[in-house]
Design an enzyme around this catalytic site. Sequence first.
Site, PDB file in Angstrom:
ATOM      1  N   ASP C   8      24.165  31.360 102.286  1.00 54.00           N
ATOM      2  CA  ASP C   8      24.893  30.094 102.150  1.00 54.00           C
ATOM      3  C   ASP C   8      23.977  28.873 102.142  1.00 54.00           C
ATOM      4  OD1 ASP C   8      26.305  32.250 103.452  1.00 54.00           O
ATOM      5  OD2 ASP C   8      27.962  30.908 103.896  1.00 54.00           O
ATOM      6  N   GLU C  39      28.887  28.218  98.999  1.00 53.35           N
ATOM      7  CA  GLU C  39      30.145  27.680  99.519  1.00 53.35           C
ATOM      8  C   GLU C  39      29.993  26.424 100.384  1.00 53.35           C
ATOM      9  OE1 GLU C  39      32.458  29.665 102.403  1.00 53.35           O
ATOM     10  OE2 GLU C  39      30.841  29.747 103.829  1.00 53.35           O
ATOM     11  N   ASN C  40      28.771  26.157 100.833  1.00 56.36           N
ATOM     12  CA  ASN C  40      28.562  24.965 101.671  1.00 56.36           C
ATOM     13  C   ASN C  40      27.575  23.994 101.037  1.00 56.36           C
ATOM     14  OD1 ASN C  40      28.455  27.589 103.791  1.00 56.36           O
ATOM     15  ND2 ASN C  40      30.012  26.045 104.195  1.00 56.36           N
ATOM     16  N   ASN C  67      35.076  31.313 102.253  1.00 52.62           N
ATOM     17  CA  ASN C  67      36.253  30.574 102.694  1.00 52.62           C
ATOM     18  C   ASN C  67      36.196  29.076 102.365  1.00 52.62           C
ATOM     19  OD1 ASN C  67      34.140  30.891 104.738  1.00 52.62           O
ATOM     20  ND2 ASN C  67      35.425  29.597 106.032  1.00 52.62           N
ATOM     21  N   HIS C  68      35.006  28.542 102.141  1.00 53.13           N
ATOM     22  CA  HIS C  68      34.896  27.110 101.831  1.00 53.13           C
ATOM     23  C   HIS C  68      34.951  26.819 100.332  1.00 53.13           C
ATOM     24  CE1 HIS C  68      34.227  25.343 105.777  1.00 53.13           C
ATOM     25  NE2 HIS C  68      33.482  26.385 106.087  1.00 53.13           N
ATOM     26  N   HIS C 153      31.530  38.294 102.554  1.00 51.35           N
ATOM     27  CA  HIS C 153      31.541  37.062 103.328  1.00 51.35           C
ATOM     28  C   HIS C 153      32.426  37.247 104.556  1.00 51.35           C
ATOM     29  CE1 HIS C 153      30.756  32.735 103.446  1.00 51.35           C
ATOM     30  NE2 HIS C 153      31.979  32.575 103.895  1.00 51.35           N
ATOM     31  N   HIS C 178      28.202  34.020 105.655  1.00 50.20           N
ATOM     32  CA  HIS C 178      29.193  33.266 106.439  1.00 50.20           C
ATOM     33  C   HIS C 178      28.730  32.883 107.844  1.00 50.20           C
ATOM     34  CE1 HIS C 178      33.047  31.726 107.861  1.00 50.20           C
ATOM     35  NE2 HIS C 178      33.021  32.580 108.856  1.00 50.20           N
ATOM     36  N   HIS C 180      25.752  32.155 108.771  1.00 47.76           N
ATOM     37  CA  HIS C 180      24.674  31.168 108.644  1.00 47.76           C
ATOM     38  C   HIS C 180      23.449  31.499 109.492  1.00 47.76           C
ATOM     39  CE1 HIS C 180      27.300  27.738 106.785  1.00 47.76           C
ATOM     40  NE2 HIS C 180      27.599  28.917 106.291  1.00 47.76           N
TER      41      HIS C 180
END
Lengths: 280, 280, 280, 280
Positions: C8, C39-40, C67-68, C153, C178, C180
């Site tokens: 991520d 995603e981030n 999810n983001h 994820h 996910h 991190h």
Amino acid sequence: MNLLFCGDLVGRAGRDVVVERLPGLRRDLALDFVIANGENAAGGFGITQKICQELYQAGVDCITTGNHVWDQKETMAFIAGDPKLLRPANFPEGTPGKGAAQYQTQRGKKVVVINLMGRLFMDPLDDPFHQIEELLSTYRLGGNADAIVLDFHGEATSEKMAMGHLVDGRVSLTVGTHTHVPTADHQILPKGSAYQSDAGMCGDYDSVIGMEKTTPIARFTKKLPTERLSAATGPGTLCGIFVETDDRTGLAKRVEPVRVGGRLSQTMPQVQAAAKLATA
Amino acid sequence: MNLLFCGDLVGRAGRDVVVERLPGLRRDLALDFVIANGENAAGGFGITQKICQELYQAGVDCITTGNHVWDQKETMAFIAGDPKLLRPANFPEGTPGKGAAQYQTQRGKKVVVINLMGRLFMDPLDDPFHQIEELLSTYRLGGNADAIVLDFHGEATSEKMAMGHLVDGRVSLTVGTHTHVPTADHQILPKGSAYQSDAGMCGDYDSVIGMEKTTPIARFTKKLPTERLSAATGPGTLCGIFVETDDRTGLAKRVEPVRVGGRLSQTMPQVQAAAKLATA
Amino acid sequence: MNLLFCGDLVGRAGRDVVVERLPGLRRDLALDFVIANGENAAGGFGITQKICQELYQAGVDCITTGNHVWDQKETMAFIAGDPKLLRPANFPEGTPGKGAAQYQTQRGKKVVVINLMGRLFMDPLDDPFHQIEELLSTYRLGGNADAIVLDFHGEATSEKMAMGHLVDGRVSLTVGTHTHVPTADHQILPKGSAYQSDAGMCGDYDSVIGMEKTTPIARFTKKLPTERLSAATGPGTLCGIFVETDDRTGLAKRVEPVRVGGRLSQTMPQVQAAAKLATA
Amino acid sequence: MNLLFCGDLVGRAGRDVVVERLPGLRRDLALDFVIANGENAAGGFGITQKICQELYQAGVDCITTGNHVWDQKETMAFIAGDPKLLRPANFPEGTPGKGAAQYQTQRGKKVVVINLMGRLFMDPLDDPFHQIEELLSTYRLGGNADAIVLDFHGEATSEKMAMGHLVDGRVSLTVGTHTHVPTADHQILPKGSAYQSDAGMCGDYDSVIGMEKTTPIARFTKKLPTERLSAATGPGTLCGIFVETDDRTGLAKRVEPVRVGGRLSQTMPQVQAAAKLATA
Ligand SMILES: [Fe+2]
Ligand SMILES: [Fe+2]
Ligand SMILES: [Fe+2]
Ligand SMILES: [Fe+2]
Ligand SMILES: [Fe+2]
Ligand SMILES: [Fe+2]
Ligand SMILES: [Fe+2]
Ligand SMILES: [Fe+2]
């Protein structure tokens, strides 16, 4: 048609009050079909074949379940052979048993029962909001079904109300189970389906959700392991929801709670037709 | 003493029905003290100083809250100056406001209100089962308190029932909030305290827990971001619980639900003393 | 084939280190294909079309998410038109974009990337364990795919390891995202697939999962609302996993972590072929 | 001072690799103090008195635990009599055993070990962020403690990193446990404390978090009850974290992972002093 749905039977207290009261209720409420959630019938954990038979003999036409369905090992073996016992339809493909079925009443009416499980604060099964669409394209109220009852076994009121509105107009009744506490929000939704967030349990309400209270209290206060939970043994209250459907549309004309026996405030619908029949 | 506890007010629908009905209820039920949970009063999210004043003027004596207490930024600033507004007592030390307080009724009786939050399926605050012990060693029913009302704001029925039994005999009423659905399990527990798992919301029940239903349904079915939730605007039902306490012991002599306005089935306790006063 | 998967990317710190280092890595590691979870990438929340282009130009061949994915509103509009951007495959039917795709490398090899999301401690999407079976009956290693990379994820190590073993022998690499934080459990599983529970983020590790640390600490200690989280701005570490696949079987011959830049301990695979090529 | 912390020992595979390797590690790394998390030492579930003795004899100076601490019934009985065995400090008051203790090394140095449990995605114990403040006002690095090691047993990386930063400069090492996967984010935080999100387990990594993999996979794919989980029996990897502290400040001068045995990539710090001692 007159339907009764009884919430999670918990242990002997729950079974006893149902077995004792159901024959009278069938008569007094002129019931055409009776459903009961049996996921906690065996001492609080699952259900056995013997208990199923006992309930059928007492007048239960269909048993739904929930997350506790497999607590008794024998259930996985006998469920496929018992057409009256359902498990949530959103277990993965290949799970024994089925999650929806069509039944015929003595008067020849077709009643469909659907059992689904919510996912909020619960183990995630397949998507119940997707699955209900598939099921309701198979079973159509006013078409191949005279009544459709959905037992949505779940924790969160938001998920239950969302489901209730999603299927409003397409089922006779959406009723929640699993919290073991009856809710007082029974109503007919705008498009004609009856709704109640939770039917409540059939069991001893001097307890923690039907279980003898000392052990659950210890778990919350001490955060240490305890003995197994056991079902509370005081007098049970039968908690259910009564629905009268319109024979033409299958939608609800009336929805009222039933609470008899045990500690909770007692309430019983007044059914005219039944009264007449009784005096005839 | 006659007490009324109103569940979570959700948005304008919730405020309106309370403001409109409460004066009549105070008279008809001969109420000595009224508590309302206000955590969703401002459009579903928190509460403002202006709304607090509006509710006090309508006859609310104390406002409890829950996980939504800080949704409006101003609350953190004004809560310390408002002795009638409580937040859950089990926020960490140093949190603005307080979680329990003693009030005096017009007839000079001392009413203690305690606000705690559950932890099952919720953000974990400090241990409510530990904190209630400390609070109940400060406030003693039949001692320095004529009545003690506990608002236990929580999701899970198991945690609420465990709390209810833990404090049975030491409070006048344990009432749950947060699920926004009234439960029909009101009862007097074995040692004399009244109990109800959830008071239900004061709000529009053609909704998903008080919020306009389209958006919540979309969240469950699509798993995609949506617009903000907004409070439903149909006619609200006031959902509350009425308790009559024994002036000598502070325990409950009677507990009955109140549901007036809106869609839910209506129910109202019959209070003799009030009837007499009214005709006198 | 030589593959690199980067975890991520969190905010500018994550993008910068990837954009700066990736060209050198492509050369030094003789990379055939590069995947990054984005995603981030946009300040910690989602990804924009502009950032996607920036990453493609830096040498990213495919961007996965989690999810983001929908945090930036524009994503739902542009994802269908961007074949290199994936979202988890187990979003419900009808979700924009897709969750798996086949790509061709410059040397003409076929690389399949699959993006799925776990459900333990996360919002429940459709069953990833079911969906992977369908996907792996479409994409077959050594058949229509020279390499298959699965970005799973998820939060829980148990779910990730279960997935890794379930698809062992059928994918080139299962890598988690996910959390991190990079894990040091990279290994080739018994049937030949490479595995790592989490690739870790590309971002500033003097932070709380990539976000400036003051605000997250305040949330944990005070349980009060805070300002929005913002991405930490210190030098980022690129965290990724390098896999060399067997051209014949598509299985892994070698799996090694990559950590360059920023605070974490630095590590880089030694790639002979690349060294030779470079000196040739 | 040279410290080694070994992550959750899972079953015999975990115990065996620790018992076999620890004597050599004590010598080669010139270790002054060794801590191991033993919450899964007994077949994956809890720890017995016999296993504690076995570990002490192998060179473990202190055993920490976590959510599995009470899985073996005997633990609650013997923990109070074993000063080397800790349980999370944030269990409620009245819980047997203790959550922090001071030990003396053979060279007379004082080592404090603190064991706390996170609350995100876990059963909520008392607030660990509050409790650590109390503990660190009792134990002061460079004051009454030459080294302080915090085992923060938790699921979420965000909670662990927030804790790491909160106590940065006040402990020698914050190390996470519970996920059973080693992380590669070991670092010295800005104020001088060593940090690693998870030490990883000591156990068989051809498994699902140390348990034989068939059963956990079945649980995820089928959502049906299974047999009990049992610890995997392949060769274990010892996963730990080595810290060299500054004798003057107690802060970290160096932090490096240790991974020996089993399937994971092997790594071992090079310790000069030890090398010299060994050749002397
Ligand atoms: Fe149940
Ligand atoms: Fe249930
Ligand atoms: Fe609320
Ligand atoms: Fe709430
Ligand atoms: Fe992420
Ligand atoms: Fe994520
Ligand atoms: Fe563990
Ligand atoms: Fe654990």
